[in-house]
Design a protein around this motif. Structure first.
Motif, PDB file in Angstrom:
ATOM      1  N   ILE A  57       0.818  -1.161   0.312  1.00  0.00           N
ATOM      2  CA  ILE A  57       0.148  -0.093  -0.037  1.00  0.00           C
ATOM      3  C   ILE A  57       0.900   1.402   0.193  1.00  0.00           C
ATOM      4  N   THR A  70       0.837  -3.736  -6.251  1.00  0.00           N
ATOM      5  CA  THR A  70       0.891  -2.580  -5.569  1.00  0.00           C
ATOM      6  C   THR A  70      -0.373  -1.716  -5.717  1.00  0.00           C
ATOM      7  N   ILE A  71      -0.886  -1.048  -4.715  1.00  0.00           N
ATOM      8  CA  ILE A  71      -1.868  -0.268  -4.724  1.00  0.00           C
ATOM      9  C   ILE A  71      -1.633   1.234  -4.008  1.00  0.00           C
ATOM     10  N   ASN A 101      -2.684   4.502  -2.979  1.00  0.00           N
ATOM     11  CA  ASN A 101      -3.927   4.995  -1.981  1.00  0.00           C
ATOM     12  C   ASN A 101      -4.147   6.371  -2.145  1.00  0.00           C
ATOM     13  N   ALA A 135      -8.952   2.543  -3.329  1.00  0.00           N
ATOM     14  CA  ALA A 135      -8.207   1.692  -2.912  1.00  0.00           C
ATOM     15  C   ALA A 135      -8.701   0.433  -2.373  1.00  0.00           C
ATOM     16  N   GLU A 176     -10.021  -1.808  -5.109  1.00  0.00           N
ATOM     17  CA  GLU A 176      -8.908  -2.499  -5.787  1.00  0.00           C
ATOM     18  C   GLU A 176      -8.285  -3.567  -4.947  1.00  0.00           C
ATOM     19  N   LEU A 177      -8.463  -3.555  -3.673  1.00  0.00           N
ATOM     20  CA  LEU A 177      -8.042  -4.496  -2.774  1.00  0.00           C
ATOM     21  C   LEU A 177      -8.702  -5.723  -2.753  1.00  0.00           C
TER      22      LEU A 177
END
Length: 628
Positions: A550, A595-596, A598, A604, A607-608
């Motif tokens: 994150i 990888t996100i 935020n 976010a 997407e998670l």
């Protein structure tokens, strides 16, 4: 047969140099132009002359292997076995009866007269011959013509030929038959051409044994070969996977190219070869001296899938033999290694680029890259040591000892990671992979974990930690914490049973692998928020974690997000978060599966969820060691 775009690659080298450089002769996608050399026709005639001499030699060898006795002829045997022909009858009347419907008595007598005339001509020719071998050959032919079986067969052949000439049309009778005839002719032509193009003719050239290889230079099929200068010679140095040269098997490493379409290459520099081949297309005829090296038995190499643990830019690598063939990649990319014949330079494709990348690219081999990384880090350590000595001179002994200890820990390079072998893995429905959220403080990874737990507590759970402190009244062992004694905690810690651990107010806390495994066995997804130093321990377990980094947004955006949550961070605090994230990604990015960034909490979170749900529908790359 090689159908190629002639995207070969040329390797520059001097005869004295230990290393060499390759350059692209004809890159994929470049426009080609056809330029006919004025010397091509003369050299092609010379090559055709070599082929004709070889053909004559083969025919002479073939004739020497067979007896001239007509009884050994397959054609005569088949005729003798056919009851309708009846050439077994030793009398001439039997033969007349077998052929009375197809030829007249006059035709038979005429054909026999032709044989008599031929015998007389041979006798006359025999007297004119001077050498004994030629006279012996003529005598054998006359013996053949005098045999009764041959006379019978010749008469039958003449009668059948005369009959077939009368009934067979000279051209197709209908338009449909004409189309079929043309189609059959084209198929026969393509078949013969294919056989000829795939042939490898061996001839003599200026006292050397050479071979002729025909290549078809097409626009959409690369040749896939590299060559180098060896003194005055041009030698094949590498056969690249995915090219027509590799599929055909007609070019080998170490073959010297003497001519292309009759143009001699000896003495030419690689730049001249580059210019020459750029102008050629269509059918190319290579004249080669086969390599004297003993070729290993062909074997089918298995593809090895690896994850890269470093960034690679071919344009910055001075050791790369051919920059045009270099394959760039970034840390974390999956590479399909299809050839390790050269231990220093593997041939590989990037995952997902196989359709757009016709030829395999060159990447540093594992051992070669480890040597380079070792040298690079050794030089860095020496630089740090030099700087440290200058710094120590200004500090006291206590600080000096602390700094020395830190340097010692950072210079442990026994295990330099370059590539890790990977395999595809699809998680079972009843054993979900744990999700490890990694990120610096204030990046939002703790908030994302709490949001998942609050929305779907039946699907997500956290591992119950261990602690050495005493339990409180409302706490129950195994629910809030596993309460253990300090000696028991130390024993488990020494045995490597804790993914992470630490001390707070003189009490020890830690998350054990058994606690994570308990969540997995229950069918739920275990959520972990870990420090980067815990990743190595987590990966060495058999838990098969899925690691998501994150990352914080820009400094201004991070300030806005924190202000929305009621926090007013200082500029130096924001800068520290950004720098910490960059450091984590630099040192541990090869462990991250995704990888996100935020930028927005809601985006976010969605997407998670998407990444977690994808684990149920798509296989993921995991270290092969996890599946052993």
């Amino acid at each position: 047969m090689i159908m190629s775009h002639m995207n070969g690659y040329v390797q520059e080298a001097s005869g004295q140099a230990k290393s060499h450089r390759e350059r692209a002769v004809d890159c994929p996608g470049e426009e080609l132009c056809l330029v006919k050399s004025p010397h091509c026709s003369a050299h092609m005639e010379r090559i055709q002359h070599y082929q004709e001499e070889l053909k004559k030699k083969r025919e002479e060898d073939s004739r020497g292997k067979h007896d001239i006795d007509p009884n050994a002829s397959l054609r005569l045997k088949k005729l003798s076995q056919n009851p309708k022909v009846g050439i077994d009858n030793p009398t001439f009347e039997g033969k007349e009866k077998a052929t009375k419907d197809s030829c007249s008595q006059e035709a038979v007598v005429g054909k026999l007269k032709e044989l008599v005339d031929l015998l007389q001509a041979l006798k006359w020719a025999q007297h004119c011959l001077t050498d004994a071998q030629s006279q012996q050959d003529a005598e054998l032919i006359m013996q053949l013509l005098a045999k009764e079986d041959f006379k019978n067969a010749y008469t039958i052949y003449s009668a059948v030929s005369q009959q077939m000439t009368r009934v067979s049309p000279n051209s197709p009778l209908t338009a449909q038959a004409k189309d079929l005839c043309q189609e059959a002719l084209m198929q026969a032509h393509d078949s013969v051409a294919g056989q000829e193009m795939s042939e490898e003719d061996v001839v003599e050239y200026h006292g050397e044994t050479v071979k002729l290889v025909r290549l078809e230079k097409a626009r959409d099929t690369p040749l896939g070969a590299t060559v180098r200068n060896d003194m005055d010679s041009v030698v094949v140095s590498r056969v690249v996977k995915g090219g027509a040269a590799e599929r055909s098997g007609l070019l080998s490493e170490g073959d010297e190219i003497l001519e292309i379409n009759g143009i001699s290459l000896r003495g030419k520099h690689v730049n001249e070869v580059h210019d020459l081949l750029q102008q050629m297309q269509g059918t190319l005829t290579f004249l080669l001296i086969p390599s004297s090296q003993i070729k290993p038995a062909p074997h089918r190499q298995t593809v090895m899938h690896v994850r890269a643990y470093f960034d690679y830019d071919p344009s910055d690598d001075p050791f790369l033999p051919c920059r045009e063939l270099g394959l760039s990649f970034q840390k974390g990319d999956i590479l399909h290694v299809i050839s390790q014949d050269d231990p220093s330079w593997w041939q590989a494709y990037r995952d997902g680029d196989e359709d757009n990348q016709p030829l395999a690219g060159l990447i540093p081999g594992k051992s070669f890259q480890q040597q380079r990384e070792t040298l690079k880090r050794t030089m860095t350590d020496r630089s740090r040591e030099h700087q440290g000595k200058l710094w120590y001179a200004k500090k006291n002994i206590k600080k000096r000892k602390k700094s020395t200890s830190t340097l010692s820990r950072n210079t442990d390079y026994d295990d330099i990671l370059t590539y890790e072998e990977m395999s595809l893995y699809h998680q079972p429905a009843n054993r979900k992979r744990p999700i490890a959220l990694i990120g610096p403080t204030k990046s939002g990874h703790d908030e994302l974990r709490r949001r998942l737990l609050s929305i779907e507590p039946e699907k997500f759970a956290v591992a119950v930690p261990h602690t050495t402190r005493n339990s409180r009244i409302h706490e129950r062992n195994g629910r809030e914490y596993h309460f253990v004694s300090r000696p028991a905690f130390d024993t488990d810690l020494a045995a490597g049973k804790f993914i992470e651990s630490g001390e707070y107010e003189k009490n020890l806390y830690g998350t054990s692998t058994d606690s994570v495994r308990h969540i997995i066995n229950s069918g739920r997804i275990c959520l972990l928020c870990l420090h980067t130093r815990s990743l190595q321990i987590l990966r060495s377990s058999n838990l098969k974690p899925y690691v998501i980094f994150i990352a914080p947004p820009s400094q201004e955006r991070l300030r806005t997000l924190l202000a929305t949550g009621g926090t007013t961070p200082k500029p130096e605090e924001l800068k520290e978060v950004i720098e910490k994230a960059r450091e984590m990604e630099q040192n541990f990015g090869h462990f991250f599966d995704a990888t996100i960034v935020n930028m927005d909490p809601d985006q976010a979170f969605h997407e998670l969820r998407r990444l977690i749900d994808k684990l149920d529908t798509e296989p993921q790359w995991v270290p092969t060691s996890w599946l052993c």
